[in-house]
Design a protein around this motif. Structure first.
Motif, PDB file in Angstrom:
ATOM      1  N   PHE A   5       0.845  -1.198   0.000  1.00  0.00           N
ATOM      2  CA  PHE A   5       0.000   0.000   0.000  1.00  0.00           C
ATOM      3  C   PHE A   5       0.878   1.246   0.000  1.00  0.00           C
ATOM      4  N   GLN A   6       0.596   2.174  -0.921  1.00  0.00           N
ATOM      5  CA  GLN A   6       1.333   3.435  -1.013  1.00  0.00           C
ATOM      6  C   GLN A   6       0.343   4.565  -1.226  1.00  0.00           C
ATOM      7  N   PHE A   7       0.717   5.758  -0.751  1.00  0.00           N
ATOM      8  CA  PHE A   7      -0.103   6.938  -1.009  1.00  0.00           C
ATOM      9  C   PHE A   7       0.799   8.149  -1.116  1.00  0.00           C
ATOM     10  N   LYS A   8       0.300   9.177  -1.804  1.00  0.00           N
ATOM     11  CA  LYS A   8       1.019  10.439  -1.916  1.00  0.00           C
ATOM     12  C   LYS A   8      -0.005  11.544  -2.120  1.00  0.00           C
ATOM     13  N   PRO A   9       0.321  12.772  -1.718  1.00  0.00           N
ATOM     14  CA  PRO A   9      -0.624  13.884  -1.863  1.00  0.00           C
ATOM     15  C   PRO A   9      -0.965  14.151  -3.331  1.00  0.00           C
ATOM     16  N   LYS A  27      -2.896 -10.375  -6.745  1.00  0.00           N
ATOM     17  CA  LYS A  27      -1.973 -10.201  -7.877  1.00  0.00           C
ATOM     18  C   LYS A  27      -2.458  -9.171  -8.904  1.00  0.00           C
ATOM     19  N   GLN A  28      -3.343  -8.279  -8.493  1.00  0.00           N
ATOM     20  CA  GLN A  28      -3.884  -7.245  -9.365  1.00  0.00           C
ATOM     21  C   GLN A  28      -3.580  -5.888  -8.732  1.00  0.00           C
ATOM     22  N   ARG A  29      -3.119  -4.917  -9.549  1.00  0.00           N
ATOM     23  CA  ARG A  29      -2.805  -3.582  -9.033  1.00  0.00           C
ATOM     24  C   ARG A  29      -4.049  -2.706  -9.114  1.00  0.00           C
ATOM     25  N   TYR A  30      -4.339  -2.007  -8.019  1.00  0.00           N
ATOM     26  CA  TYR A  30      -5.461  -1.095  -7.945  1.00  0.00           C
ATOM     27  C   TYR A  30      -4.941   0.293  -7.590  1.00  0.00           C
ATOM     28  N   THR A  31      -5.536   1.327  -8.190  1.00  0.00           N
ATOM     29  CA  THR A  31      -5.179   2.703  -7.883  1.00  0.00           C
ATOM     30  C   THR A  31      -6.454   3.512  -7.720  1.00  0.00           C
ATOM     31  N   GLY A  32      -6.302   4.647  -7.050  1.00  0.00           N
ATOM     32  CA  GLY A  32      -7.460   5.509  -6.878  1.00  0.00           C
ATOM     33  C   GLY A  32      -7.086   6.798  -6.188  1.00  0.00           C
ATOM     34  N   VAL A  33      -8.117   7.585  -5.928  1.00  0.00           N
ATOM     35  CA  VAL A  33      -7.969   8.857  -5.218  1.00  0.00           C
ATOM     36  C   VAL A  33      -8.805   8.764  -3.953  1.00  0.00           C
ATOM     37  N   TYR A  34      -8.180   9.136  -2.844  1.00  0.00           N
ATOM     38  CA  TYR A  34      -8.873   9.166  -1.553  1.00  0.00           C
ATOM     39  C   TYR A  34      -9.115  10.627  -1.207  1.00  0.00           C
ATOM     40  N   ASN A  45      -8.652  -0.604 -12.675  1.00  0.00           N
ATOM     41  CA  ASN A  45      -9.037  -1.928 -12.174  1.00  0.00           C
ATOM     42  C   ASN A  45      -9.979  -1.833 -10.979  1.00  0.00           C
ATOM     43  N   THR A  46     -11.154  -1.327 -11.201  1.00  0.00           N
ATOM     44  CA  THR A  46     -12.155  -1.251 -10.146  1.00  0.00           C
ATOM     45  C   THR A  46     -12.400  -2.647  -9.573  1.00  0.00           C
ATOM     46  N   PRO A  47     -12.365  -2.779  -8.247  1.00  0.00           N
ATOM     47  CA  PRO A  47     -12.583  -4.106  -7.647  1.00  0.00           C
ATOM     48  C   PRO A  47     -13.973  -4.655  -7.957  1.00  0.00           C
ATOM     49  N   GLU A  48     -14.082  -5.954  -7.942  1.00  0.00           N
ATOM     50  CA  GLU A  48     -15.376  -6.607  -8.135  1.00  0.00           C
ATOM     51  C   GLU A  48     -16.277  -6.265  -6.957  1.00  0.00           C
ATOM     52  N   GLN A  49     -17.575  -6.283  -7.191  1.00  0.00           N
ATOM     53  CA  GLN A  49     -18.537  -5.930  -6.143  1.00  0.00           C
ATOM     54  C   GLN A  49     -18.338  -6.760  -4.878  1.00  0.00           C
ATOM     55  N   ALA A  50     -17.974  -8.014  -5.032  1.00  0.00           N
ATOM     56  CA  ALA A  50     -17.788  -8.891  -3.875  1.00  0.00           C
ATOM     57  C   ALA A  50     -16.654  -8.410  -2.978  1.00  0.00           C
ATOM     58  N   ASP A  51     -15.639  -7.756  -3.559  1.00  0.00           N
ATOM     59  CA  ASP A  51     -14.480  -7.283  -2.795  1.00  0.00           C
ATOM     60  C   ASP A  51     -14.543  -5.797  -2.472  1.00  0.00           C
ATOM     61  N   GLU A  53     -16.505  -3.605  -0.815  1.00  0.00           N
ATOM     62  CA  GLU A  53     -16.728  -3.112   0.542  1.00  0.00           C
ATOM     63  C   GLU A  53     -15.520  -3.390   1.434  1.00  0.00           C
ATOM     64  N   ALA A  54     -14.972  -4.584   1.362  1.00  0.00           N
ATOM     65  CA  ALA A  54     -13.827  -4.946   2.196  1.00  0.00           C
ATOM     66  C   ALA A  54     -12.594  -4.118   1.832  1.00  0.00           C
ATOM     67  N   LEU A  55     -12.334  -3.943   0.534  1.00  0.00           N
ATOM     68  CA  LEU A  55     -11.172  -3.158   0.114  1.00  0.00           C
ATOM     69  C   LEU A  55     -11.337  -1.690   0.469  1.00  0.00           C
ATOM     70  N   SER A  56     -12.528  -1.137   0.275  1.00  0.00           N
ATOM     71  CA  SER A  56     -12.768   0.260   0.632  1.00  0.00           C
ATOM     72  C   SER A  56     -12.557   0.478   2.117  1.00  0.00           C
ATOM     73  N   SER A  57     -13.010  -0.442   2.920  1.00  0.00           N
ATOM     74  CA  SER A  57     -12.835  -0.351   4.369  1.00  0.00           C
ATOM     75  C   SER A  57     -11.353  -0.392   4.753  1.00  0.00           C
ATOM     76  N   GLN A  58     -10.597  -1.274   4.124  1.00  0.00           N
ATOM     77  CA  GLN A  58      -9.170  -1.378   4.421  1.00  0.00           C
ATOM     78  C   GLN A  58      -8.416  -0.123   3.992  1.00  0.00           C
ATOM     79  N   VAL A  59      -8.755   0.426   2.825  1.00  0.00           N
ATOM     80  CA  VAL A  59      -8.115   1.667   2.363  1.00  0.00           C
ATOM     81  C   VAL A  59      -8.431   2.793   3.342  1.00  0.00           C
TER      82      VAL A  59
END
Length: 69
Positions: A5-9, A27-34, A45-51, A53-59
């Motif tokens: 996990f990495q982040f930058k302004p 094994k899939q790279r995901y990026t976004g803006v928080y 690479n938007t996560p699948e619906q099944a993942d 909620e869990a990924l958003s919570s972890q981020v």
């Protein structure tokens, strides 16, 4: 589990809130803006619906820990 996990302004003026983030999951790279409000905009690479909620919570938890600590 999120890996590397990495982040930058988003802006050179670090007082303006907003961050780019990236990580690997299954094994899939995901990026976004928080955003300061906690909203996540997935860039690649938007996560699948099944993942989603869990990924958003972890981020969200990681950003709270690293940025607002």
């Amino acid at each position: 589990m999120l890996m590397h996990f990495q982040f930058k302004p988003l802006f050179t003026n670090k007082n303006i809130p907003g961050w780019n983030f990236s990580f690997y999951y299954k094994k899939q790279r995901y990026t976004g803006v928080y955003h300061q409000t906690g909203k996540i905009e997935w860039s690649a690479n938007t996560p699948e619906q099944a993942d989603m909620e869990a990924l958003s919570s972890q981020v969200h938890e990681l950003m709270l820990y690293h940025v607002y600590e």
